[in-house]
Write a protein that holds these residues in place. Structure first.
Motif: not given
Ligand code: HEM
Length: 489
Positions: A107-114, A117-118
């Motif tokens: 979750h979140g914005v730093l360690w997420s993807n896909g 994250w977007k």
């Protein structure tokens, strides 16, 4: 290098030269050990330096094994720019260390993807812009915080002190204003515990045992530091949930105070329109807020501390900064739009960031698919380190890469010049989300502090005796120093 038979970088068991034909001997010498990989050849306390040395020997693309973890290192401006910008999709995923995966859970914005994250990145960028960045509101928040910081430093009466705490408090308050909609007093217990936990977290993340946990998670749970880290992470989550509770109780849908309010409004709209697969849920709110703090406080505060130490060490440069400020601004409050008229100040801030090089390996990236790059095939899911230090200290880009020389950013007429090789915020789709905010903070805090104070080393210490060798932690931070902030206005 022949593209028809590319070496499969991610399958190599060793350090590889990018020029493959002449590398056999070096590859044999650097052959990693089973399980340990190249660990015995790496100085984990100063990893970026070791990798920089490797890049001089093995070229701009090479593989290193951190235990069983395979990492492709990219070095040099052309290579890093090509990977992060021209191959932005392929190199644009984030690779989180095990301990950060445990906490963030994607979750979140730093360690997420896909898609998650977007969506979080887009939302964070637009809300921070609307409730702060780029707008007058943000500038007002920073200038208001400058006043509190000046009062705090004035209380020290020019005596030698470690100014880390007031600087961290001021910078943390900017994120608090953006995210929660209000600042804290510097001695508020909730605020001080938040800052203290962030500092402890950062120390733990840089510790050897946590680094080993990231490589060998199955043995790492034995480490006391891992248990300490989990406790701190839980306390951090609990504190944020408590603040969200207060914000929800006092929430007025007609008036958004900051990121949390804006997120809750969006979440409610989506729930009312029966959007069941939305990414606007509590876990993403919690982790995005925690990530904005993690990424936005230590970085900016550390840079500001570097800048003030450089001023104390190089008094002639401080003279030039103060001369420009008093000639162009006088005693009025500096504003963002003054930046274009303060080329020397601007150059000093850029040179601070370049030399201090606080995130020498950016943050780890990961390939989203198999990619043909500079003659290699790098397999999907490979960890990638963009070695920013190789760009910021590149001997072919900077006249004196290891000296503090604001002229790196000035033309012959003393006007500020942008330099492509200034990559302190990285590049491409994972580039720093807070770049605009950080630039605004650095400019306003630095200029205002230099208008009000003269920074000098502690009595008994000469400028030459000031040792500025960085301490290697999560960021490259300055060694603990006492400075005198002598009021001059
Ligand atoms: C990512 C530098 C301030 C939020 C990054 C990265 C760097 C960086 C090098 C990694 C980029 C990559 O992996 O390629 C800095 C510096 C700062 C600073 C030098 C201050 C001087 C801030 C601030 C915020 C922030 C103030 C918050 C508002 C972030 C976030 C990411 C990030 C959320 C992750 C972006 C993503 O993965 O999509 N920063 N940063 N940073 N930064 Fe900053």
């Amino acid at each position: 290098m022949c593209f028809s038979t590319p070496p499969r970088l991610s399958h190599c068991w060793g350090l590889w030269l990018s020029c493959c034909s002449s590398c056999a001997q070096d590859v044999r010498k650097a052959r990693p050990l089973p399980l340990l990989g190249n660990l015995l050849q790496l100085d984990l306390k100063n990893l970026s330096h070791t990798l920089l040395m490797f890049s001089k020997k093995y070229g701009s693309v090479f593989t290193v094994y951190f235990g069983p973890r395979r990492v492709v290192v990219l070095a040099g401006y052309q290579t890093i720019k090509e990977a992060l910008v021209n191959y932005g999709e392929e190199f644009g995923e984030r690779d989180a260390d095990q301990i950060l995966q445990d906490v963030s859970q994607g979750h979140g914005v730093l360690w997420s993807n896909g898609d998650s994250w977007k969506e979080m990145r887009r939302f964070a960028l637009t809300t921070l812009r609307d409730y702060g960045m780029g707008k007058r509101a943000c500038e007002d928040k920073i200038t208001e915080e400058c006043r509190y910081l000046i009062e705090e430093l004035k209380r020290l009466k020019g005596q030698a002190s470690n100014i880390t705490k007031p600087i961290h408090s001021a910078v943390s308050n900017i994120i608090c204003s953006m995210v929660y909609g209000s600042r804290f007093e510097y001695d508020d217990p909730e605020f001080t515990s938040m800052i203290e936990r962030t500092n402890q977290n950062n120390l733990l993340l840089a510790s050897r045992s946590i680094q080993l946990y990231n490589m060998f998670p199955w043995i790492g749970v034995l480490f006391a530091n891992k248990r300490k880290f989990d406790k701190l992470a839980d306390a951090n989550k609990r504190q944020n949930l408590k603040i969200f509770g207060r914000l929800t109780e006092t929430h007025d849908p007609q008036m958004c105070r900051g990121f949390v309010d804006a997120f809750l409004v969006r979440k409610q709209h989506l729930e009312e329109s029966k959007m069941t697969n939305s990414h606007f849920h509590e876990q993403n709110l919690l982790m995005t807020v925690i990530h904005l703090f993690a990424a936005g406080t230590d970085t900016t505060a550390t840079t500001l501390r570097w800048a003030l130490l450089f001023m104390a060490k190089y008094p002639q440069i401080q003279d030039q900064v103060q001369e420009e400020l008093s000639r162009v601004i006088g005693s009025r409050q500096v504003q963002v739009e003054d930046r274009k008229d303060l080329p020397f100040v601007n150059a000093v801030i850029h040179e601070t960031q370049r030399l201090a090089n606080i995130l020498p390996m950016a943050l780890p990236h990961r390939t989203s698919r198999d990619v043909h790059f500079q003659g290699y095939v790098i397999k999907e899911g490979t960890t990638v380190f963009p070695l920013l230090t190789s760009v910021l200290h590149d001997e072919s880009e900077w006249a004196r890469p290891h000296a503090f020389l604001p002229a790196h950013f000035l033309d012959k007429d003393g006007q500020f010049v942008k330099r492509d090789a200034f990559m302190a915020f990285s590049a491409g789709r994972r580039a720093c989300l807070g770049e605009r905010l950080a630039r605004m903070e650095l400019f306003l805090f630095f200029s205002t502090l230099l208008q009000h104070f003269r920074f000098t080393p502690a009595p008994g210490l000469t400028e030459d005796e000031m040792d500025l060798s960085p301490c290697v932690g999560l960021t490259l931070c300055p060694p603990a120093h006492k400075l005198c902030a002598v009021p001059c206005m």
